[in-house]
Design an enzyme around this catalytic site. Structure first.
Site, PDB file in Angstrom:
ATOM      1  CG  HIS A   1      40.299  43.812  39.797  1.00  0.00           C
ATOM      2  ND1 HIS A   1      39.465  43.235  38.718  1.00  0.00           N
ATOM      3  CD2 HIS A   1      40.182  43.096  40.860  1.00  0.00           C
ATOM      4  CE1 HIS A   1      38.986  42.102  39.196  1.00  0.00           C
ATOM      5  NE2 HIS A   1      39.127  42.187  40.367  1.00  0.00           N
TER       6      HIS A   1
ATOM      7  CD  GLU B   1      40.354  44.886  35.979  1.00  0.00           C
ATOM      8  OE1 GLU B   1      39.391  45.262  36.195  1.00  0.00           O
ATOM      9  OE2 GLU B   1      40.943  43.677  35.814  1.00  0.00           O
TER      10      GLU B   1
ATOM     11  CG  HIS C   1      35.742  45.426  36.804  1.00  0.00           C
ATOM     12  ND1 HIS C   1      36.509  44.493  37.615  1.00  0.00           N
ATOM     13  CD2 HIS C   1      34.686  45.908  37.248  1.00  0.00           C
ATOM     14  CE1 HIS C   1      35.793  44.326  38.722  1.00  0.00           C
ATOM     15  NE2 HIS C   1      34.873  45.104  38.584  1.00  0.00           N
TER      16      HIS C   1
ATOM     17  CD  GLU D   1      35.794  43.351  32.364  1.00  0.00           C
ATOM     18  OE1 GLU D   1      36.807  43.923  32.164  1.00  0.00           O
ATOM     19  OE2 GLU D   1      35.337  42.530  33.355  1.00  0.00           O
TER      20      GLU D   1
END
Length: 594
Positions: free
Chosen positions: A190, A193, A322, A414
């Protein structure tokens, strides 16, 4: 620019109503994305040439010649002649005459990294946000500094034509070595990110400098593993996010690609097929082929490039980095009941995935912190890890695709609650993740590995390695080698291939064992091969007309002729309708001479 241009077109209006301009506009569709935006930029350099001091500068001839060599097969495949205005001799110039390269920015040759003092220590890392060209420059410099163990390559192009650059570390860069497992990290899926992207740029520099300094942990890792780092899978989206700047970027701008596609929703949904198969006795939940219906939708070139990459290298372990939370998630990401947005949906390898996810989480000082009043505090009671579908369900994810279509196990990390943090925060973020990044890479050596061969010692490609009680096989690579990630325990392992008898072995993996145990198999020809044991080889599991097989991420290989072809009696090719709006100036020069 100045008028007239090289085609003697004397105004912008004349150019924009010309057949040359229309061709440039539709080439992406006609060639199904091949050679674009390269051809568009090359064509624009003729229609709207760069100028200095009121003088038009011709584009470089060598750029035209290289592009024609790579792209002419794509024109041949649709029965179209090479455009006259891309005549390399007529409208282009040699470097000695003075010319410009219209594709320079695609290769990251503009906005290069600023010069740094020459007396900096070997371990120096500049903790900053890198533009696309700065990223490419840093990766190339790092590979050059460690040329005996590193190289760079591109897996393909983004929609806007930026190379998807990878830096590889291995004792034999560019080559798969027998029994050496393949590992990959992917960042910036993304575009907004960005932390994963920067972490992988820093990691590349760290691996290089520490190897040269003799760090035993890094030398052991690189000497025994082939490591691939892809810092930015979505460089187009990153550029959009970077326009807002660090600290100001929201949760949407730049997340998707230039085609407005979310890459982590763009992969084939094989999870639904896995759930359908799960109740069928003897059905395998692995190496599931891509359904033909998938190709009817919009598939990003970035997605195709990753899928092609996965086909070309026998990856064992992977993680996608991410941002927006602080937790490690693992497959399945899609709920076994589509209407349930948060439902625990384990794979047959639940124990393996929990082991892998914990390897990253436990080595991260913040994720392993027991405080609930921090970023990621919601996951403290779970140990900083969670099944993806139990967190939130979505389809078309990259991790599920890795697991169900290939041998590769992938988790999603993440790495922080801020998607685009300020530069002064990057140093701390690196130190929080460095140990976890290394620890997770070392997990590629857990479980077992070996070679499957016949009684003459010839390797058997695509043999299946099965674990009793786990409805998911891995297959051997071209040299007959395999890797099967497993937690400590005792297992019944079997190897089989069409035309050979199955061989079974009892294997115990001790709890303190940090290296993969060697388990080889020698298969003997079967006198009679029962139908119920027949397995389609991997070569047969893909449709012979699979568009992914035809896809060339770099537009450097000849496209196979389209099925059916055009009928002999047809006066004009199928693409002629694209130019129906041109009454008097239809591009007859695109028709091949018979």
């Amino acid at each position: 620019m100045v008028y007239p241009n090289f085609l003697d077109q004397k105004s912008r209006e004349v150019i924009e109503y010309s057949s040359e301009y229309l061709l440039i506009s539709v080439l992406h569709n006609l060639l199904q994305g091949e050679c674009n935006p390269d051809l568009r930029l090359l064509g624009c350099s003729v229609l709207a040439p760069q100028c200095e001091k009121d003088k038009a500068i011709k584009p470089c001839r060598h750029v035209c010649e290289n592009l024609k060599k790579n792209c002419l097969p794509a024109f041949d495949a649709i029965d179209m002649a090479w455009p006259y205005f891309l005549d390399c001799d007529r409208f282009f110039a040699g470097e000695e005459e003075g010319c410009f390269d219209p594709l320079a920015k695609l290769r990251g040759e503009v906005d290069a990294e600023e010069d740094l003092p020459s007396d900096l220590p070997a371990t120096f890392i500049q903790f900053k946000h890198h533009s696309y060209s700065q990223m490419v420059s840093t990766l190339k410099k790092t590979a050059s500094k460690c040329s005996h163990i590193a190289t760079t390559y591109s897996i393909g192009r983004s929609f806007e034509g930026k190379d998807l650059f990878v830096i590889e570390f291995s004792t034999k860069p560019g080559h798969h070595e027998l029994l050496k497992p393949e590992f990959k990290y992917i960042g910036n899926m993304h575009g907004n990110e960005v932390v994963g992207k920067e972490l992988l740029i820093y990691l590349a520099q760290y691996l290089c400098s520490e190897y040269l300094l003799g760090n035993p942990r890094i030398q052991t890792l690189i000497n025994n593993t082939r490591i691939h780092l892809l810092p930015s899978l979505n460089p187009d989206g990153y550029e959009l996010a970077a326009e807002e700047g660090a600290g100001y970027n929201g949760w949407v701008i730049g997340r998707q690609t230039a085609q407005n596609l979310d890459l982590n929703r763009n992969f084939p949904d094989l999870t639904s097929e896995a759930y359908r198969r799960a109740g069928i006795r003897g059905a395998r939940l692995d190496h599931i082929p891509i359904p033909q219906s998938y190709w009817w939708g919009k598939v990003a070139p970035e997605t195709k490039a990753v899928m092609k990459w996965l086909r070309s290298i026998p990856f064992v372990l992977s993680a996608s980095l991410h941002g927006g939370e602080l937790v490690v998630t693992y497959p399945y990401d899609y709920s076994m009941h589509p209407m349930e947005e948060k439902m625990f949906s384990p794979t047959p390898d639940e124990k393996v995935f929990k082991m892998l996810a914990k390897a990253y989480a436990d080595a991260h000082p913040v994720i392993s912190d027991r405080s609930e009043l921090r970023c990621g505090g919601n996951f403290v009671k779970r140990g900083g890890i969670i099944n993806g579908a139990e967190w939130y369900s979505f389809t078309g994810g990259m991790a599920d695709f890795n697991y169900l279509h290939t041998n590769c196990f992938e988790v999603t990390v993440e790495v922080g609650c801020e998607k685009f943090p300020l530069e002064e925060e990057l140093f701390t973020i690196w130190h929080e993740n460095k140990g976890a990044l290394l620890n997770y890479m070392e997990m590629v050596h857990r479980g077992i590995k070996g070679i499957v061969s016949d009684k003459f010692g010839n390797p058997i490609k695509n043999a299946r390695i099965s674990v009793r009680g786990i409805q998911h096989d891995v297959t051997t690579a071209a040299d007959g080698d395999y890797w099967r990630l497993l937690p400590p325990g005792t297992y019944i392992i079997s190897a089989q291939a069409p035309g050979y008898s199955r061989v079974m072995k009892r294997v115990t993996i001790p709890s303190r064992m940090k290296q993969a145990g060697r388990v080889d198999f020698v298969l003997r020809p079967a006198e009679a091969w029962p139908n119920k044991l027949l397995r389609r080889s991997m070569e047969d599991s893909y449709d012979p007309y699979d568009p992914l097989e035809l896809f060339d991420p770099h537009a450097q290989h000849r496209q196979p002729e389209a099925r059916g072809g055009s009928s002999p009696g047809r006066e004009k090719p199928w693409w002629w309708s694209y130019f129906s709006s041109l009454d008097l100036h239809k591009p007859l020069w695109l028709l091949k001479q018979r």
